[in-house]
Design a protein around this motif. Sequence first.
Motif, PDB file in Angstrom:
ATOM      1  N   ARG A  51       0.828  -1.219   0.000  1.00 46.72           N
ATOM      2  CA  ARG A  51       0.000   0.000   0.000  1.00 46.72           C
ATOM      3  C   ARG A  51       0.859   1.264   0.000  1.00 46.72           C
ATOM      4  O   ARG A  51       0.485   2.275  -0.586  1.00 46.72           O
ATOM      5  CB  ARG A  51      -0.946  -0.001   1.188  1.00 46.72           C
ATOM      6  CG  ARG A  51      -2.092  -0.975   1.003  1.00 46.72           C
ATOM      7  CD  ARG A  51      -3.220  -0.678   1.979  1.00 46.72           C
ATOM      8  NE  ARG A  51      -4.291  -1.636   1.855  1.00 46.72           N
ATOM      9  CZ  ARG A  51      -5.200  -1.625   0.897  1.00 46.72           C
ATOM     10  NH1 ARG A  51      -5.170  -0.708  -0.022  1.00 46.72           N
ATOM     11  NH2 ARG A  51      -6.149  -2.541   0.864  1.00 46.72           N
ATOM     12  N   MET A  54       1.720   2.953  -3.288  1.00 46.74           N
ATOM     13  CA  MET A  54       0.733   3.838  -3.918  1.00 46.74           C
ATOM     14  C   MET A  54       1.059   5.299  -3.644  1.00 46.74           C
ATOM     15  O   MET A  54       0.705   6.175  -4.419  1.00 46.74           O
ATOM     16  CB  MET A  54      -0.679   3.549  -3.384  1.00 46.74           C
ATOM     17  CG  MET A  54      -1.292   2.311  -3.919  1.00 46.74           C
ATOM     18  SD  MET A  54      -3.053   2.186  -3.518  1.00 46.74           S
ATOM     19  CE  MET A  54      -3.158   2.661  -1.821  1.00 46.74           C
ATOM     20  N   GLU A  60       3.452   3.555  -8.328  1.00 49.22           N
ATOM     21  CA  GLU A  60       2.079   3.099  -8.130  1.00 49.22           C
ATOM     22  C   GLU A  60       1.806   1.778  -8.847  1.00 49.22           C
ATOM     23  O   GLU A  60       0.986   0.979  -8.411  1.00 49.22           O
ATOM     24  CB  GLU A  60       1.079   4.145  -8.639  1.00 49.22           C
ATOM     25  CG  GLU A  60       1.220   5.503  -8.008  1.00 49.22           C
ATOM     26  CD  GLU A  60       2.194   6.423  -8.738  1.00 49.22           C
ATOM     27  OE1 GLU A  60       2.954   5.966  -9.629  1.00 49.22           O
ATOM     28  OE2 GLU A  60       2.195   7.607  -8.413  1.00 49.22           O
ATOM     29  N   TYR A  61       2.501   1.539  -9.932  1.00 52.65           N
ATOM     30  CA  TYR A  61       2.305   0.336 -10.723  1.00 52.65           C
ATOM     31  C   TYR A  61       2.560  -0.932  -9.904  1.00 52.65           C
ATOM     32  O   TYR A  61       2.006  -1.985 -10.206  1.00 52.65           O
ATOM     33  CB  TYR A  61       3.200   0.344 -11.965  1.00 52.65           C
ATOM     34  CG  TYR A  61       4.679   0.307 -11.639  1.00 52.65           C
ATOM     35  CD1 TYR A  61       5.348  -0.911 -11.518  1.00 52.65           C
ATOM     36  CD2 TYR A  61       5.396   1.481 -11.447  1.00 52.65           C
ATOM     37  CE1 TYR A  61       6.692  -0.955 -11.205  1.00 52.65           C
ATOM     38  CE2 TYR A  61       6.738   1.447 -11.138  1.00 52.65           C
ATOM     39  CZ  TYR A  61       7.383   0.232 -11.016  1.00 52.65           C
ATOM     40  OH  TYR A  61       8.715   0.190 -10.703  1.00 52.65           O
ATOM     41  N   TYR A  63       1.706  -1.521  -6.754  1.00 53.18           N
ATOM     42  CA  TYR A  63       0.440  -1.871  -6.094  1.00 53.18           C
ATOM     43  C   TYR A  63      -0.572  -2.370  -7.120  1.00 53.18           C
ATOM     44  O   TYR A  63      -1.263  -3.351  -6.897  1.00 53.18           O
ATOM     45  CB  TYR A  63      -0.104  -0.672  -5.319  1.00 53.18           C
ATOM     46  CG  TYR A  63      -1.389  -0.994  -4.599  1.00 53.18           C
ATOM     47  CD1 TYR A  63      -1.373  -1.731  -3.422  1.00 53.18           C
ATOM     48  CD2 TYR A  63      -2.620  -0.575  -5.099  1.00 53.18           C
ATOM     49  CE1 TYR A  63      -2.551  -2.050  -2.764  1.00 53.18           C
ATOM     50  CE2 TYR A  63      -3.796  -0.883  -4.444  1.00 53.18           C
ATOM     51  CZ  TYR A  63      -3.763  -1.627  -3.278  1.00 53.18           C
ATOM     52  OH  TYR A  63      -4.920  -1.943  -2.632  1.00 53.18           O
ATOM     53  N   GLU A  64      -0.629  -1.685  -8.249  1.00 50.08           N
ATOM     54  CA  GLU A  64      -1.587  -2.053  -9.284  1.00 50.08           C
ATOM     55  C   GLU A  64      -1.357  -3.471  -9.789  1.00 50.08           C
ATOM     56  O   GLU A  64      -2.293  -4.152 -10.202  1.00 50.08           O
ATOM     57  CB  GLU A  64      -1.515  -1.052 -10.437  1.00 50.08           C
ATOM     58  CG  GLU A  64      -2.011   0.325 -10.039  1.00 50.08           C
ATOM     59  CD  GLU A  64      -1.635   1.410 -11.030  1.00 50.08           C
ATOM     60  OE1 GLU A  64      -0.975   1.104 -12.051  1.00 50.08           O
ATOM     61  OE2 GLU A  64      -1.985   2.570 -10.774  1.00 50.08           O
ATOM     62  N   THR A  65      -0.121  -3.939  -9.729  1.00 53.78           N
ATOM     63  CA  THR A  65       0.206  -5.298 -10.145  1.00 53.78           C
ATOM     64  C   THR A  65      -0.484  -6.328  -9.263  1.00 53.78           C
ATOM     65  O   THR A  65      -0.893  -7.386  -9.726  1.00 53.78           O
ATOM     66  CB  THR A  65       1.734  -5.515 -10.096  1.00 53.78           C
ATOM     67  OG1 THR A  65       2.348  -4.585 -10.971  1.00 53.78           O
ATOM     68  CG2 THR A  65       2.116  -6.923 -10.507  1.00 53.78           C
ATOM     69  N   ILE A  67      -3.180  -5.605  -6.908  1.00 54.86           N
ATOM     70  CA  ILE A  67      -4.470  -5.215  -6.352  1.00 54.86           C
ATOM     71  C   ILE A  67      -5.553  -6.285  -6.520  1.00 54.86           C
ATOM     72  O   ILE A  67      -6.357  -6.516  -5.622  1.00 54.86           O
ATOM     73  CB  ILE A  67      -4.956  -3.856  -6.921  1.00 54.86           C
ATOM     74  CG1 ILE A  67      -6.218  -3.385  -6.206  1.00 54.86           C
ATOM     75  CG2 ILE A  67      -5.198  -3.955  -8.411  1.00 54.86           C
ATOM     76  CD1 ILE A  67      -6.054  -3.124  -4.744  1.00 54.86           C
ATOM     77  N   ASN A  68      -5.578  -6.970  -7.637  1.00 52.51           N
ATOM     78  CA  ASN A  68      -6.611  -7.978  -7.856  1.00 52.51           C
ATOM     79  C   ASN A  68      -6.409  -9.248  -7.040  1.00 52.51           C
ATOM     80  O   ASN A  68      -7.286 -10.099  -6.980  1.00 52.51           O
ATOM     81  CB  ASN A  68      -6.714  -8.337  -9.339  1.00 52.51           C
ATOM     82  CG  ASN A  68      -7.258  -7.190 -10.149  1.00 52.51           C
ATOM     83  OD1 ASN A  68      -8.089  -6.422  -9.676  1.00 52.51           O
ATOM     84  ND2 ASN A  68      -6.778  -7.055 -11.364  1.00 52.51           N
TER      85      ASN A  68
END
Length: 123
Positions: A51, A54, A60-61, A63-65, A67-68
């Motif tokens: 987190r 972010m 930020e990428y 976390y985006e990797t 998140i799902n």
Amino acid sequence: MTLVRHFNTNQTVFHINSDKVVYMDKLLDYFRKLGCKLEMVNSSKFTECLRNTMKESGREYIYETFINDVDSDDRLNYDSKIRIENRFTVDYLKRLGFEWPEIGLEYLRKYIDYFRKIGYLEV
């Protein structure tokens, strides 16, 4: 490219992923040998660090990797009832002359070098 060169309308769905396995203890050993500083942490600490990416501009990428794969309790959850069976694809590729390489130190070195080159990993 092997599949593209041998297109066949009878076989149009393939699961393109390696059938080679590398176990976590060996993977960690390889990463350490490649100069990657790793620390084992519990799921809460991992999610907290995740987190925090972010909040870092340009990162930020990361976390985006993931998140799902984070559940409602902020834990990584890779358990799925979906199992991809790729035996057909592996056998088909083998008949075409392609086999996935073993995952070893040199294999991972190429990934690490690439990720460092594009700034995904710190040097």
